[in-house]
Design a protein around this motif. Sequence first.
Motif, PDB file in Angstrom:
ATOM      1  N   ALA A 125       0.810  -1.221   0.000  1.00  0.00           N
ATOM      2  CA  ALA A 125       0.000   0.000   0.000  1.00  0.00           C
ATOM      3  C   ALA A 125       0.843   1.270   0.000  1.00  0.00           C
ATOM      4  O   ALA A 125       0.380   2.325  -0.451  1.00  0.00           O
ATOM      5  CB  ALA A 125      -0.931   0.006   1.218  1.00  0.00           C
ATOM      6  N   THR A 145       1.078   3.481  -3.208  1.00  0.00           N
ATOM      7  CA  THR A 145      -0.102   3.985  -3.911  1.00  0.00           C
ATOM      8  C   THR A 145      -0.108   5.503  -4.065  1.00  0.00           C
ATOM      9  O   THR A 145      -0.641   6.025  -5.042  1.00  0.00           O
ATOM     10  CB  THR A 145      -1.394   3.543  -3.196  1.00  0.00           C
ATOM     11  OG1 THR A 145      -1.339   3.973  -1.828  1.00  0.00           O
ATOM     12  CG2 THR A 145      -1.534   2.032  -3.229  1.00  0.00           C
ATOM     13  N   TYR A 168       1.315   6.654  -7.393  1.00  0.00           N
ATOM     14  CA  TYR A 168       0.690   6.248  -8.659  1.00  0.00           C
ATOM     15  C   TYR A 168       0.508   7.443  -9.585  1.00  0.00           C
ATOM     16  O   TYR A 168       0.126   8.531  -9.162  1.00  0.00           O
ATOM     17  CB  TYR A 168      -0.686   5.641  -8.413  1.00  0.00           C
ATOM     18  CG  TYR A 168      -0.701   4.200  -7.947  1.00  0.00           C
ATOM     19  CD1 TYR A 168       0.473   3.514  -7.628  1.00  0.00           C
ATOM     20  CD2 TYR A 168      -1.893   3.507  -7.816  1.00  0.00           C
ATOM     21  CE1 TYR A 168       0.452   2.208  -7.207  1.00  0.00           C
ATOM     22  CE2 TYR A 168      -1.933   2.192  -7.376  1.00  0.00           C
ATOM     23  CZ  TYR A 168      -0.762   1.548  -7.067  1.00  0.00           C
ATOM     24  OH  TYR A 168      -0.799   0.255  -6.649  1.00  0.00           O
ATOM     25  N   LYS A 201      -5.757   5.310  -9.128  1.00  0.00           N
ATOM     26  CA  LYS A 201      -6.051   6.177  -7.981  1.00  0.00           C
ATOM     27  C   LYS A 201      -7.546   6.192  -7.675  1.00  0.00           C
ATOM     28  O   LYS A 201      -7.968   6.181  -6.515  1.00  0.00           O
ATOM     29  CB  LYS A 201      -5.556   7.601  -8.256  1.00  0.00           C
ATOM     30  CG  LYS A 201      -4.049   7.762  -8.220  1.00  0.00           C
ATOM     31  CD  LYS A 201      -3.659   9.217  -8.416  1.00  0.00           C
ATOM     32  CE  LYS A 201      -2.156   9.412  -8.278  1.00  0.00           C
ATOM     33  NZ  LYS A 201      -1.742  10.819  -8.447  1.00  0.00           N
ATOM     34  N   GLY A 227      -8.513   2.933  -6.000  1.00  0.00           N
ATOM     35  CA  GLY A 227      -8.049   2.951  -4.614  1.00  0.00           C
ATOM     36  C   GLY A 227      -8.909   3.820  -3.726  1.00  0.00           C
ATOM     37  O   GLY A 227      -9.228   3.450  -2.586  1.00  0.00           O
TER      38      GLY A 227
END
Length: 374
Positions: free
Chosen positions: A269, A272, A275, A281, A284
Amino acid sequence: MSILIILVSLAYVFLILFLLYGFSKTQDFFGNVHPPKTRFSVIIPFRNEANNLSPLFYSLKNLNYPAELFEIILVNDASEDASEELCNKFIEENLKLELTLLQNNRTFGSPKKDAITTAIKKAKHEYIITTDADCTVPEAWLQEFNSAIVEWNAKMIAGPVKISPSKGFLASFQEIDVFSLQGATIGGFGVDLPFMSNGANFCYEKKAFEEVNGFKGNEKIASGDDIFLLEKFRKEGLKTAFLKSKSAIVTTQAQPNWSSLIAQRIRWAAKTSAYNNFFGKFVGLIVLSMNLILVLTMVGVLLEKISPALLLFPFLLKFNIDFILIYNCARFFEREKVLKNYFWCSLIYPFLSSFIAVLSLFSGYSWKGRRFKK
């Protein structure tokens, strides 16, 4: 609050339906019709993997692919156990295979990216294929990728990964969790918006890797050797694909306890926030929002601040739509029976996922005896 719950729940349902559509569009692949022609450099970084190397080596010895068409490059990342000795023994006992053992050349903030880069500089063949030291590969692994490359002329191909089945609830939880991740991965490729991949089963053209400057730009991020490279290939308009083949499934080991599982998931994680993929995104954000909504609503019900009916709506929507995606993925991996634990997993997952997401924003993590800062 009720309006927010409804909006987030509906957004989540539409997202999973979209990924389900992508999953169904990605056809199963059967690639044993093309004669071997692609040359592969198999790269395997390792650190303190003495307990896992024997099964990996056994699977590598049994690869059904001409030995002259592939090499295996093992990269030792400062192991403190007997890993290096086991590698040397494997090389001595398998002289018919082209095997090389390298020492990792640390230059970035990511040991694994360093190891892969070290190996690629020495790699002789046109396609790189990576896996992890705690994995086993199927006999037809290289043959399936060869056929996919011949048919699709793709510059990057992601492959399927599953958890090795074992007893206990923790192992079942990890299997189901990985099925959800694999389902979303395959679904993203199916709608031509790939946002995830797994370095345990990952193939790309060496020339293309060099053209996009490898891991440059995200070398300080400890993980993400797969996802960030996928982003770079997509940005340059290079063809990418997912190899949905049962004969190409790589099997990895489950984490032995909850603390190591949490550390692994925090590591996943932590990348992220870096990204560049808008769809990634968005996915997520929606997934995190849905899990947080469930956690807060459950807490509100326990405190008698929220009506149980308000919890039932998002929970049932998520429970059912997730099950459809996970069931389809479990069926592909022929592991439907693990879903007997799905109900209990669905209760635990929102809390664990939210906990990991929050920790990943503010905390570093430990992995393989090293501490990585946020």
